[in-house]
Design a protein around this motif. Structure first.
Motif, PDB file in Angstrom:
ATOM      1  N   ALA A  30      16.422  14.639  -5.226  1.00  0.00           N
ATOM      2  CA  ALA A  30      15.239  15.498  -5.149  1.00  0.00           C
ATOM      3  C   ALA A  30      13.999  14.764  -5.654  1.00  0.00           C
ATOM      4  CB  ALA A  30      15.468  16.771  -5.951  1.00  0.00           C
ATOM      5  N   LEU A  31      14.168  13.977  -6.726  1.00  0.00           N
ATOM      6  CA  LEU A  31      13.046  13.214  -7.254  1.00  0.00           C
ATOM      7  C   LEU A  31      12.595  12.156  -6.258  1.00  0.00           C
ATOM      8  CD1 LEU A  31      11.192  12.714  -9.670  1.00  0.00           C
ATOM      9  CD2 LEU A  31      12.911  11.116 -10.555  1.00  0.00           C
ATOM     10  N   GLN A  32      13.540  11.504  -5.594  1.00  0.00           N
ATOM     11  CA  GLN A  32      13.182  10.516  -4.567  1.00  0.00           C
ATOM     12  C   GLN A  32      12.423  11.166  -3.421  1.00  0.00           C
ATOM     13  OE1 GLN A  32      17.066   8.799  -3.730  1.00  0.00           O
ATOM     14  NE2 GLN A  32      16.482   6.910  -4.775  1.00  0.00           N
ATOM     15  N   MET A  33      12.886  12.336  -2.988  1.00  0.00           N
ATOM     16  CA  MET A  33      12.190  13.057  -1.928  1.00  0.00           C
ATOM     17  C   MET A  33      10.764  13.393  -2.354  1.00  0.00           C
ATOM     18  SD  MET A  33      13.076  16.761  -0.199  1.00  0.00           S
ATOM     19  CE  MET A  33      14.722  16.246   0.290  1.00  0.00           C
ATOM     20  N   CYS A  34      10.616  13.796  -3.587  1.00  0.00           N
ATOM     21  CA  CYS A  34       9.298  14.142  -4.112  1.00  0.00           C
ATOM     22  C   CYS A  34       8.373  12.926  -4.087  1.00  0.00           C
ATOM     23  CB  CYS A  34       9.450  14.686  -5.529  1.00  0.00           C
ATOM     24  SG  CYS A  34       7.898  15.190  -6.301  1.00  0.00           S
ATOM     25  N   TRP A  35       8.877  11.772  -4.516  1.00  0.00           N
ATOM     26  CA  TRP A  35       8.065  10.567  -4.557  1.00  0.00           C
ATOM     27  C   TRP A  35       7.748  10.044  -3.160  1.00  0.00           C
ATOM     28  CZ3 TRP A  35       5.047   9.827  -8.199  1.00  0.00           C
ATOM     29  CH2 TRP A  35       5.395  10.002  -9.539  1.00  0.00           C
ATOM     30  N   ILE A  36       8.694  10.194  -2.234  1.00  0.00           N
ATOM     31  CA  ILE A  36       8.415   9.791  -0.847  1.00  0.00           C
ATOM     32  C   ILE A  36       7.261  10.619  -0.289  1.00  0.00           C
ATOM     33  CG2 ILE A  36       9.306   9.808   1.518  1.00  0.00           C
ATOM     34  CD1 ILE A  36      12.031   9.054   0.380  1.00  0.00           C
ATOM     35  N   GLY A  37       7.320  11.934  -0.493  1.00  0.00           N
ATOM     36  CA  GLY A  37       6.231  12.791  -0.045  1.00  0.00           C
ATOM     37  C   GLY A  37       4.911  12.420  -0.677  1.00  0.00           C
ATOM     38  N   ALA A  38       4.938  12.113  -1.989  1.00  0.00           N
ATOM     39  CA  ALA A  38       3.712  11.731  -2.687  1.00  0.00           C
ATOM     40  C   ALA A  38       3.161  10.418  -2.147  1.00  0.00           C
ATOM     41  CB  ALA A  38       3.985  11.621  -4.187  1.00  0.00           C
ATOM     42  N   TYR A  39       4.048   9.467  -1.899  1.00  0.00           N
ATOM     43  CA  TYR A  39       3.617   8.161  -1.376  1.00  0.00           C
ATOM     44  C   TYR A  39       2.964   8.298  -0.006  1.00  0.00           C
ATOM     45  CZ  TYR A  39       4.047   3.496   0.689  1.00  0.00           C
ATOM     46  OH  TYR A  39       3.785   2.318   1.331  1.00  0.00           O
ATOM     47  N   ALA A  98      -3.750  10.286   3.248  1.00  0.00           N
ATOM     48  CA  ALA A  98      -4.963  11.047   2.948  1.00  0.00           C
ATOM     49  C   ALA A  98      -6.097  10.141   2.470  1.00  0.00           C
ATOM     50  CB  ALA A  98      -4.654  12.114   1.903  1.00  0.00           C
ATOM     51  N   LEU A  99      -5.798   9.221   1.555  1.00  0.00           N
ATOM     52  CA  LEU A  99      -6.855   8.380   1.003  1.00  0.00           C
ATOM     53  C   LEU A  99      -7.330   7.321   1.995  1.00  0.00           C
ATOM     54  CD1 LEU A  99      -5.809   7.879  -2.729  1.00  0.00           C
ATOM     55  CD2 LEU A  99      -7.321   9.582  -1.701  1.00  0.00           C
ATOM     56  N   SER A 100      -6.410   6.759   2.783  1.00  0.00           N
ATOM     57  CA  SER A 100      -6.846   5.791   3.798  1.00  0.00           C
ATOM     58  C   SER A 100      -7.701   6.477   4.860  1.00  0.00           C
ATOM     59  CB  SER A 100      -5.638   5.110   4.450  1.00  0.00           C
ATOM     60  OG  SER A 100      -4.844   6.035   5.173  1.00  0.00           O
ATOM     61  N   GLY A 101      -7.337   7.709   5.220  1.00  0.00           N
ATOM     62  CA  GLY A 101      -8.145   8.463   6.178  1.00  0.00           C
ATOM     63  C   GLY A 101      -9.535   8.765   5.635  1.00  0.00           C
ATOM     64  N   LEU A 102      -9.603   9.101   4.349  1.00  0.00           N
ATOM     65  CA  LEU A 102     -10.902   9.351   3.718  1.00  0.00           C
ATOM     66  C   LEU A 102     -11.752   8.093   3.722  1.00  0.00           C
ATOM     67  CD1 LEU A 102     -12.802  11.186   2.082  1.00  0.00           C
ATOM     68  CD2 LEU A 102     -11.569  10.459   0.020  1.00  0.00           C
ATOM     69  N   LEU A 103     -11.136   6.956   3.396  1.00  0.00           N
ATOM     70  CA  LEU A 103     -11.867   5.685   3.406  1.00  0.00           C
ATOM     71  C   LEU A 103     -12.359   5.340   4.805  1.00  0.00           C
ATOM     72  CD1 LEU A 103     -12.832   3.111   2.021  1.00  0.00           C
ATOM     73  CD2 LEU A 103     -10.540   2.154   2.349  1.00  0.00           C
ATOM     74  N   ALA A 104     -11.510   5.558   5.820  1.00  0.00           N
ATOM     75  CA  ALA A 104     -11.905   5.272   7.204  1.00  0.00           C
ATOM     76  C   ALA A 104     -13.090   6.129   7.623  1.00  0.00           C
ATOM     77  CB  ALA A 104     -10.721   5.501   8.147  1.00  0.00           C
ATOM     78  N   ASN A 105     -13.093   7.393   7.231  1.00  0.00           N
ATOM     79  CA  ASN A 105     -14.200   8.279   7.596  1.00  0.00           C
ATOM     80  C   ASN A 105     -15.502   7.860   6.923  1.00  0.00           C
ATOM     81  OD1 ASN A 105     -13.412  10.562   9.432  1.00  0.00           O
ATOM     82  ND2 ASN A 105     -11.789  10.767   7.926  1.00  0.00           N
ATOM     83  N   ILE A 106     -15.407   7.396   5.686  1.00  0.00           N
ATOM     84  CA  ILE A 106     -16.602   6.906   4.999  1.00  0.00           C
ATOM     85  C   ILE A 106     -17.137   5.650   5.692  1.00  0.00           C
ATOM     86  CG2 ILE A 106     -17.462   5.890   2.853  1.00  0.00           C
ATOM     87  CD1 ILE A 106     -15.492   7.732   1.362  1.00  0.00           C
ATOM     88  N   PHE A 166       0.821   5.382   8.166  1.00  0.00           N
ATOM     89  CA  PHE A 166       2.103   6.081   8.285  1.00  0.00           C
ATOM     90  C   PHE A 166       3.233   5.116   8.607  1.00  0.00           C
ATOM     91  CE2 PHE A 166       5.021   8.672  11.060  1.00  0.00           C
ATOM     92  CZ  PHE A 166       5.594   9.390  10.021  1.00  0.00           C
ATOM     93  N   PHE A 167       3.044   4.293   9.626  1.00  0.00           N
ATOM     94  CA  PHE A 167       4.136   3.415  10.036  1.00  0.00           C
ATOM     95  C   PHE A 167       4.300   2.223   9.088  1.00  0.00           C
ATOM     96  CE2 PHE A 167       3.559   5.678  14.088  1.00  0.00           C
ATOM     97  CZ  PHE A 167       4.877   6.010  14.324  1.00  0.00           C
ATOM     98  N   ALA A 168       3.233   1.811   8.421  1.00  0.00           N
ATOM     99  CA  ALA A 168       3.386   0.778   7.398  1.00  0.00           C
ATOM    100  C   ALA A 168       4.196   1.321   6.226  1.00  0.00           C
ATOM    101  CB  ALA A 168       2.023   0.293   6.927  1.00  0.00           C
ATOM    102  N   SER A 219      -1.429   1.342   2.686  1.00  0.00           N
ATOM    103  CA  SER A 219      -0.060   1.723   2.323  1.00  0.00           C
ATOM    104  C   SER A 219       0.624   0.633   1.506  1.00  0.00           C
ATOM    105  CB  SER A 219       0.765   2.021   3.585  1.00  0.00           C
ATOM    106  OG  SER A 219       0.340   3.224   4.187  1.00  0.00           O
ATOM    107  N   LEU A 220       0.358  -0.623   1.851  1.00  0.00           N
ATOM    108  CA  LEU A 220       0.934  -1.734   1.098  1.00  0.00           C
ATOM    109  C   LEU A 220       0.402  -1.750  -0.329  1.00  0.00           C
ATOM    110  CD1 LEU A 220       2.573  -4.332   0.870  1.00  0.00           C
ATOM    111  CD2 LEU A 220       0.621  -5.574   1.850  1.00  0.00           C
TER     112      LEU A 220
END
Length: 224
Positions: A80-89, A95-103, A147-149, A195-196
């Protein structure tokens, strides 16, 4: 990651963007995409929207948190903890890369291919506030690259498949005449690099990845 390796990757990325801008963007902007290719692009391009990926990532994160409060055994709690961290990653990377791209696309203000006849490939109008001048980098391609990276780092056995999916889905933005090839390459690279970098940060704290002299190595993962 060794200094030479990231410098080499960055050098190749910059040159790929510049070469595609000089050699490919003009012909794409001046030509017409064949109808069958345009239809294919319209079918596939929405897979690159960030909305559904963010929802799935958030679901994994909160599902893992909920499971941690319910399950009793040590093994299931670790899963369950691994699933949680995968979702967070995934959520942080996309979300943050998309925000940077929009800026960046608003700050750069490059005209889209639909306006090639009027503006060409080197027309820039920073902070114009118009979507017509928000071509570089591609937001869709940034999401796809992130996503794919992320999947490639989590599941390196399927890295080649994920790379092919990223290229195909990214280039659908060219098929529908929404972006130039250089916009897509820059977006894929931006998302992939982001992502890297997040994976490297996670590895420093021993979350999901192991810190190595090369690419972050995934720890023991959930079985599909």
């Amino acid at each position: 990651m060794p200094q030479l390796r990231w410098q080499t990757c960055l050098f190749i990325t910059c040159n790929a963007v510049l070469l595609s801008m000089l050699l490919l963007d003009g012909p794409v902007g001046a030509g017409q995409v064949p109808p069958v290719i345009r239809r294919l692009g319209r079918i596939l391009t929405d897979f690159g929207t960030s909305g559904w990926i963010i929802i799935v990532s958030a679901f994994l994160f909160f599902e893992g948190l909920a499971a941690l409060r319910i399950v009793k055994s040590l093994r299931t709690r670790i899963q369950a903890l691994q699933m949680c961290w995968i979702g967070a990653y995934l959520l942080i990377s996309i979300a943050l890369s998309g925000l940077l791209a929009n800026i960046l696309k608003r700050a750069i203000g490059r005209a889209r291919p639909q306006h090639f006849d009027d503006h060409g490939i080197f027309s820039f109008s920073p902070f114009s506030g118009h979507a017509a001048f928000e071509s570089f980098p591609s937001g869709h391609a940034t999401t796809i690259g992130a996503f794919f990276a992320a999947l490639s780092l989590l599941f390196p056995r399927y890295r080649v498949v994920f790379l092919a999916c990223a290229l195909w889905l990214g280039m659908t933005r060219v098929m529908v005449s929404a972006h130039y090839p250089s916009d897509v390459i820059a977006g894929l690279a931006l998302g992939g690099w982001f992502s890297l970098m997040i994976a490297i940060v996670f590895s420093r704290y021993g979350i999901l990845f192991k810190a190595t002299d090369g690419w972050p190595v995934p720890k023991r993962m959930l079985r599909a």
